[in-house]
Design a protein around this motif. Sequence first.
Motif, short mmCIF file in Angstrom:
data_model
loop_
_atom_site.label_atom_id
_atom_site.label_comp_id
_atom_site.label_asym_id
_atom_site.label_seq_id
_atom_site.Cartn_x
_atom_site.Cartn_y
_atom_site.Cartn_z
N ARG A 182 -8.94 -8.83 -13.44
CA ARG A 182 -9.15 -6.74 -13.02
C ARG A 182 -7.68 -6.26 -13.52
NH1 ARG A 182 -12.06 -5.61 -8.06
NH2 ARG A 182 -10.01 -6.04 -7.70
N VAL A 238 0.60 1.97 -11.06
CA VAL A 238 0.13 0.58 -9.88
C VAL A 238 -0.82 0.13 -10.65
CG1 VAL A 238 0.34 0.21 -7.99
CG2 VAL A 238 1.97 2.01 -9.43
N TYR A 295 -3.16 -2.75 -8.30
CA TYR A 295 -2.51 -3.04 -7.34
C TYR A 295 -4.02 -4.41 -6.90
CZ TYR A 295 -3.50 -3.16 -1.81
OH TYR A 295 -3.38 -3.86 -0.97
N ARG A 335 0.80 -0.95 0.37
CA ARG A 335 0.45 -0.03 0.02
C ARG A 335 0.58 1.18 0.25
NH1 ARG A 335 -5.29 -0.34 1.02
NH2 ARG A 335 -4.99 1.48 1.06
N GLU A 362 -5.47 -4.16 -16.25
CA GLU A 362 -4.76 -2.36 -16.41
C GLU A 362 -3.82 -2.52 -16.73
OE1 GLU A 362 -6.41 0.24 -14.06
OE2 GLU A 362 -7.77 -1.31 -15.31
N ARG A 391 -0.39 -1.62 -16.69
CA ARG A 391 -0.15 -0.45 -16.41
C ARG A 391 1.99 -1.45 -15.87
NH1 ARG A 391 -2.49 2.78 -12.57
NH2 ARG A 391 -4.31 3.88 -13.84
N ALA A 426 2.14 1.57 -3.49
CA ALA A 426 0.87 2.37 -4.16
C ALA A 426 0.38 3.57 -3.86
CB ALA A 426 -0.75 1.10 -4.01
N LEU A 449 -1.67 4.11 -0.94
CA LEU A 449 -2.57 4.34 -0.69
C LEU A 449 -2.33 4.40 1.31
CD1 LEU A 449 -4.02 1.17 -2.42
CD2 LEU A 449 -4.57 3.56 -2.79
#
Lengths: 245, 242
Positions: free
Chosen positions: B143, B76, B78, B49, B147, B149, B52, B54
Amino acid sequence: MSGVWRGLAAAVLFVGLWQALVTLADLPPFILPGPVRVAGALWSNVGLIAWHAGITMAEVLIGLALGVGLGIATAIGLAVSPAARYLIRPALVATQSLPVFALAPILTLWMGYGIWSKVVMAVLIIYFPVASAFFDGLMRTPRGWLDLGHTMGASPARLLWGIRVPAAIPSLASGLRLAAVYAPIGAVIGEWVGAAGGLGYLMLLANGRVKIDLMFATLLVLAALTLLLHRSVGWACDRLVARLD
Amino acid sequence: MTPAPGITLIGAARFGESPLFPPVRLEIDPGSWSCLLGPSGCGKTTILRLIAGLDTGVDFDGHIRASDGKPLPGRVAYMAQTDLLMPWLDVLGNVTLGARLRGETPDVEAAETLVERLGLSEHAHKRPTKLSGGQRQRVALARTLMEDRPVVLLDEPFSALDARTRAEMQDLAAETLEGRTVLLVTHDPGEAARLGDRVFLMDRTGMVEAVPPATPAIRPAADSETLAFQGRLLDALREPAA
Ligand SMILES: Nc1ncnc2c1ncn2[C@@H]1O[C@H](COP(=O)(O)OP(=O)(O)OP(=O)(O)O)[C@@H](O)[C@H]1O
Ligand SMILES: [Mg+2]
């Protein structure tokens, strides 16, 4: 289907208890008429009751639409704007200390005997439950979902429409279910204070003319309409939750 | 996609007065897989986190840098420890969520292909509540893979899968994420031995690096060097904290 049977069984039980009460307590018809008398009054006044029911339903439905719209807009406004939360929310909560019923005479004074004073009553009475239920839902989005949205690069607006609003729909639905029950209360109180039509008005009229069975027939119709409204709103909410995609 | 950067995390974390982990040094090479192993509660998710960008609630003293000097947030993907599927979206809707949240047109064809490769075709239009735990985890993986990324953070992405599906998903992830910088948190030494170009072990006392076999990841599971490495990792994890 089992729901229909359950409803039917509840109705039979209710009528049975009603009749038992009237018979056993030996109540005179001007205190509590029995189900048969009330059914008779309902039958012979069906046109009259329908006419007044139409007025009340119009008040309720317009009130629901406006109150729900305003409640949703308020909830979203509060959810996106910390400034609005800071400034408006305390005021909103404070208004709840004022009983809405107390406003009914003022509304009638300002807006007259037509349907609009009742529409406003209904709006006032449902606005807060809808706004606060939806707002709570919007503020309680699980943090993991918001984090996911952030890492995916969602703008605040898309986060709102894509995650926060759909996640809050169940909360909004519980607000709407409450509103469906409250709205007729608001309309009927408005009618009691001063009206030229509507089920509340008809009840007072029947009472004044000592047509007690008509009064109970009207009450029964009001209860049935409220139940129907509650059911339809519940059904619509279920559909909404199921179809969100 | 821009070239994947390497990442360096140097620093210590604490909750107010109580330390979570002492100063550690985590070096993630660009375009390869790094694995992070450690006992439950030692701060692995916290590290993901932090990378990322967060909220973690910890006070972190140190720095996190990308080797190209550009900021990491926004580059990123995640995958959290819980699947975080949206109950109002079906499998395809969840897999294409990122595109829709960015206001892009989702590449439904790519999503369908991915869903098929994850063995979820027959569930493509089901809601998450109708899926098993392992199926849900695969949707979350899909999912994440959708992404595009350069940096991908995976928090125990295969934990709910049976051995066979797990191996298949590891192959799929390794293939799909080719060239990206991946940090994988796992509790499974076998997984780290198979997938890790670099493997880091952490506990409350700090972080050490284990040297994997010379064969490049993804390694055959039954390879003797992989097995030996897996054994060494398990021993290291079982050592009482010094
Ligand atoms: N707000 C908080 N205050 C104090 N401690 C916290 C707080 N939030 C989390 N922790 C602690 O931080 C530690 C690290 O949590 P983290 O999720 O990073 O562990 P983890 O290594 O990912 O564990 P697991 O393998 O079980 O997922 C845990 O021991 C947890 O109890
Ligand atoms: Mg964790």
